[in-house]
Write a protein that holds these residues in place. Structure first.
Motif, PDB file in Angstrom:
ATOM      1  N   CYS B  52       0.839  -1.200   0.000  1.00 21.90           N
ATOM      2  CA  CYS B  52       0.000   0.000   0.000  1.00 21.90           C
ATOM      3  C   CYS B  52       0.878   1.256   0.000  1.00 21.90           C
ATOM      4  O   CYS B  52       1.596   1.506   0.953  1.00 21.90           O
ATOM      5  CB  CYS B  52      -0.911   0.026   1.226  1.00 21.90           C
ATOM      6  N   PRO B  53       0.836   2.053  -1.060  1.00 22.27           N
ATOM      7  CA  PRO B  53       1.704   3.232  -1.132  1.00 22.27           C
ATOM      8  C   PRO B  53       1.297   4.337  -0.152  1.00 22.27           C
ATOM      9  O   PRO B  53       2.074   5.232   0.111  1.00 22.27           O
ATOM     10  CB  PRO B  53       1.518   3.733  -2.562  1.00 22.27           C
ATOM     11  N   HIS B  54       0.072   4.261   0.370  1.00 19.71           N
ATOM     12  CA  HIS B  54      -0.402   5.360   1.214  1.00 19.71           C
ATOM     13  C   HIS B  54      -0.596   4.991   2.681  1.00 19.71           C
ATOM     14  O   HIS B  54      -1.295   5.687   3.407  1.00 19.71           O
ATOM     15  CB  HIS B  54      -1.655   6.006   0.589  1.00 19.71           C
ATOM     16  N   PHE B  55       0.059   3.933   3.113  1.00 20.75           N
ATOM     17  CA  PHE B  55       0.090   3.545   4.532  1.00 20.75           C
ATOM     18  C   PHE B  55      -1.337   3.462   5.090  1.00 20.75           C
ATOM     19  O   PHE B  55      -1.623   3.974   6.166  1.00 20.75           O
ATOM     20  CB  PHE B  55       0.937   4.539   5.349  1.00 20.75           C
TER      21      PHE B  55
END
Ligand SMILES: Cc1ncc(C[n+]2csc(CCOP(=O)(O)OP(=O)(O)O)c2C)c(N)n1
Ligand code: SF4
Ligand code: SF4
Ligand code: SF4
Ligand SMILES: [Mg+2]
Lengths: 310, 102
Positions: B52-55
């Motif tokens: 997930c790139p957006h935590f």
């Protein structure tokens, strides 16, 4: 070495946090989620201008949970060298204990590393500064809208090498920076990608632990500039490994080791057809470019295998 | 939030509030689709957390427990990389809500 589990890595505090402004599906935060967990020592990070730097530090906010220093586009490695020299001086003066471990990480995109930051990087590692340099290579100047860099592969369309009736995209092959860094004969050089997370983690760990300069080049999927559907980035990185467009290897004290050999090496067309930046290559008049790309990939893969046998 | 003038800025615009980007809710970018967590299918492999790139994957102890929609941009990487045949994350349509007053 105890087996590394993602579950355990997830327990560690994030050194790069939510609220950054990188695009949907961007590969950069994934790469650094892994790398930043590969050391537990105090860490100082410096970034060259590029997507990561710009999108994590929009004033008055920062997504960095560690000491972080801005660098200009061209000098992340020089900044890191200065930080390292300062700590060495402070230790020599007895202001901080000699045995205190402080890790320094410099980060640049391909533009900031292959191109404009190369002189600073080459100089810093030749002087042997004890730091880790990570290049996230998305093959393009993404932050300024997609200009070609020397990492842009042959045939890719970029805003300053656009595919059209007069041009088939970039006509020069990419520069092989990982090999150039290996030619500096520094203690550690590696090439990695985020889909092989454990390999990337292990490489980052080694790079942090080794004394002297270490360099890691990480393939970074970029949906915005490569033009693919945002959910596909990790699958694409795997395709880059399986076509040998982006082999995973490391060079430790001059010794080459390949970390992943595809069971079945796929044709480069599998890679090329997955992204909009290569779409024009499938026109009849551009068939020669695909042939040239395949020939280049085959030659480089064969060469790498020979080096690894030495 | 009171607007700061240059008088209040730290010298060199040093930001002493490490990690204060969390006030930037990237979930507002989501448009048209969102991930849905189906706990009974989850094998707790943590790939969604990793990719997930957006935590935006919620973790409690050693367990993935859901999605943090404050940050989730709807990119679909978590669902794409979720390994079970009966996926534990699927993308579902989401009505696009306009901000109040629009
Ligand atoms: C000396 C200088 N020239 C140009 C720029 C404008 N600029 C900022 S980021 C960037 C491109 C960065 O490309 P890359 O290093 O590949 O990182 P990416 O944006 O792809 O993450 C450019 C040209 C600059 N900041 N400084
Ligand atoms: S342009 Fe590409 S590299 Fe830059 S933030 Fe967007 S997806 Fe990431
Ligand atoms: S859709 Fe994208 S941003 Fe949202 S939780 Fe999944 S991976 Fe994260
Ligand atoms: S990727 Fe899927 S199975 Fe794995 S932890 Fe996440 S939701 Fe569960
Ligand atoms: Mg780039």
């Amino acid at each position: 070495m105890a087996a590394v589990r993602l579950k355990d890595l997830a327990q560690k505090e994030d050194r790069l946090v939510a609220g950054h402004g990188m695009c949907l599906g961007c590969g950069i935060p994934i790469i650094f989620k892994i790398i930043l967990r590969a050391t537990d020592d105090p860490l100082i990070v410096t970034c060259a201008t590029g997507c990561l730097e710009v999108c994590t530090t929009i004033f008055p906010r920062t997504a960095w949970n560690v000491t972080w220093i801005h660098s200009a586009f061209e000098n992340a490695a020089a900044t890191a060298a200065g930080i390292e020299a300062m700590y060495r001086a402070l230790k020599n003066k007895g202001k901080i204990p000699q045995e205190k471990k402080i890790k320094i990480l410099a980060i640049g995109g391909d533009g900031g590393t292959y191109d404009i930051g190369f002189q600073a990087l080459s100089g810093a590692v030749e002087r042997g500064h004890d730091f880790v340099y990570v290049c996230y290579d998305n093959n393009v100047y993404a932050n300024t809208g997609g200009q070609r860099s020397s990492a842009t592969p042959l045939g890719a369309s970029a805003t300053t090498a656009p595919a059209g009736t007069k041009s088939p995209g970039k006509i020069q092959p990419r520069k092989d920076l990982t090999r150039i860094m290996a030619a500096h004969k520094i203690p550690y050089v590696a090439q990695a990608s985020p889909n092989k997370w454990l390999d990337l983690y292990n490489k980052a760990k080694k790079a942090f632990e080794i004394e002297g300069s270490a360099f890691i080049n990480v393939l970074c999927p970029c949906p915005t500039e490569w033009k693919y559907e945002e959910s596909q980035g990790i699958k694409l990185a795997q395709l880059a490994n399986d076509t040998c467009v982006w082999p995973l290897y490391e060079v430790e004290k001059g010794h080459f080791k390949i970390n992943y050999k595809p069971k079945q090496k796929l044709p480069v067309t599998e890679w090329l057809k997955s992204q909009g930046r290569f779409r024009h290559l499938f026109k009849e008049e551009n068939a020669w470019i695909i042939e040239a790309i395949q020939a280049q990939v085959d030659e480089e893969w064969e060469e790498l295998n020979k080096l690894a046998e030495m | 939030m009171k607007k700061e003038t240059w008088r209040e800025l730290t010298i060199g615009t040093i930001n002493l509030n490490a990690g204060n980007s969390i006030t930037n809710l990237t979930g507002t970018w989501r448009s048209g689709k969102k991930p849905e967590f189906i706990e009974e299918n989850c094998i707790q492999c943590f790939f969604c957390w990793l990719y997930c790139p957006h935590f935006a994957i919620k973790v409690e102890g050693e367990k993935v427990i859901g999605i943090n929609y404050d940050y989730c941009t709807g990119c679909g990487l978590c669902a794409e990389e979720c390994p079970p045949k009966e996926k534990a994350i699927i993308m579902v349509p989401e009505e696009i809500k306009l901000a109040e007053g629009r």
